[in-house]
Design a protein around this motif. Structure first.
Motif, mmCIF file in Angstrom:
data_model
loop_
_atom_site.group_PDB
_atom_site.id
_atom_site.type_symbol
_atom_site.label_atom_id
_atom_site.label_comp_id
_atom_site.label_asym_id
_atom_site.label_seq_id
_atom_site.Cartn_x
_atom_site.Cartn_y
_atom_site.Cartn_z
ATOM 1 N N VAL A 1 19.771 -12.494 -17.771
ATOM 2 C CA VAL A 1 19.567 -11.575 -16.864
ATOM 3 C C VAL A 1 18.290 -11.823 -15.656
ATOM 4 O O VAL A 1 18.633 -12.375 -14.458
ATOM 5 N N GLU A 2 17.387 -12.861 -15.860
ATOM 6 C CA GLU A 2 16.453 -13.664 -15.629
ATOM 7 C C GLU A 2 16.403 -14.658 -14.666
ATOM 8 O O GLU A 2 16.681 -15.114 -14.166
ATOM 9 N N GLU B 1 12.938 -2.703 -7.164
ATOM 10 C CA GLU B 1 12.769 -2.516 -7.949
ATOM 11 C C GLU B 1 14.531 -2.710 -8.719
ATOM 12 O O GLU B 1 14.848 -1.340 -8.390
ATOM 13 N N HIS C 1 16.741 -2.225 -11.707
ATOM 14 C CA HIS C 1 16.773 -1.658 -12.928
ATOM 15 C C HIS C 1 18.275 -1.617 -13.961
ATOM 16 O O HIS C 1 19.147 -1.557 -13.717
ATOM 17 N N ASP D 1 20.163 -2.736 -16.975
ATOM 18 C CA ASP D 1 19.649 -2.397 -18.921
ATOM 19 C C ASP D 1 18.761 -1.761 -19.511
ATOM 20 O O ASP D 1 18.169 -0.862 -18.303
ATOM 21 N N ASP D 2 18.035 -2.451 -19.893
ATOM 22 C CA ASP D 2 16.619 -1.827 -20.306
ATOM 23 C C ASP D 2 15.448 -2.868 -19.816
ATOM 24 O O ASP D 2 14.779 -2.924 -20.373
ATOM 25 N N GLN D 3 15.575 -3.224 -19.615
ATOM 26 C CA GLN D 3 14.636 -4.506 -18.462
ATOM 27 C C GLN D 3 14.114 -4.262 -16.577
ATOM 28 O O GLN D 3 15.653 -4.033 -16.228
ATOM 29 N N SER D 4 13.393 -4.666 -16.210
ATOM 30 C CA SER D 4 13.503 -3.938 -15.100
ATOM 31 C C SER D 4 12.319 -5.403 -14.425
ATOM 32 O O SER D 4 11.467 -5.792 -14.683
ATOM 33 N N ILE D 5 13.204 -5.224 -12.861
ATOM 34 C CA ILE D 5 13.152 -7.098 -12.511
ATOM 35 C C ILE D 5 12.618 -6.391 -10.714
ATOM 36 O O ILE D 5 13.568 -5.865 -10.465
ATOM 37 N N THR E 1 19.759 1.094 -10.289
ATOM 38 C CA THR E 1 20.201 0.974 -11.265
ATOM 39 C C THR E 1 21.267 0.580 -11.947
ATOM 40 O O THR E 1 21.666 0.975 -11.049
ATOM 41 N N SER F 1 23.998 -1.606 -14.400
ATOM 42 C CA SER F 1 24.192 -2.072 -16.183
ATOM 43 C C SER F 1 24.333 -3.869 -14.838
ATOM 44 O O SER F 1 24.822 -4.473 -14.271
ATOM 45 N N LEU F 2 24.509 -4.789 -16.270
ATOM 46 C CA LEU F 2 24.593 -6.003 -16.336
ATOM 47 C C LEU F 2 25.729 -6.282 -16.401
ATOM 48 O O LEU F 2 26.495 -6.543 -15.191
#
Length: 112
Positions: A1-2, A27, A29, A31-35, A52, A54-55
């Motif tokens: 994801v990063e 922003e 969201h 899955d479980d990450q916020s970027i 929001t 999913s990957l």
């Protein structure tokens, strides 16, 4: 994801026209990450748009298996905030796709 979001940031920073068109803080969201992707001319403390997903959905969008609009209509992509800005997100996705393709091409060449 990063890596994906680093490519997204790089794509916007590399294109002054895109940066001026987009000019926002988003922003994500995933899955479980916020970027946070902040490409506004004045850094912001609150996002203009919250996305929001999913990957898996994000990968489908980047691989052209799904458009952002289709993902939204199917409930796989949720958006809060400026809907006009959400429509411009496609520009960022397309620029990100180019950066990722270029990185993959460079990686393949370095292996040869």
């Amino acid at each position: 994801v990063e890596e994906l979001f680093a490519a997204m940031q790089q794509s916007v920073e590399a294109d002054p026209q895109l940066k001026s068109k987009f000019n926002a803080c988003v922003e994500f969201h995933v899955d479980d990450q916020s970027i946070t992707l902040d490409v506004s001319t004045n850094p912001k403390t609150t996002p203009d748009l919250v996305v929001t997903t999913s990957l898996a959905t994000l990968q489908q969008i980047l691989n052209k298996k799904l458009t952002p609009q289709q993902a939204f209509m199917q409930g796989k992509l949720k958006i809060k905030g400026n809907m006009g800005l959400a429509m411009k997100l496609t520009l960022v996705v397309n620029a990100t796709r180019k950066v990722l393709v270029q990185k993959n091409d460079n990686a393949m060449r370095s292996k040869l």
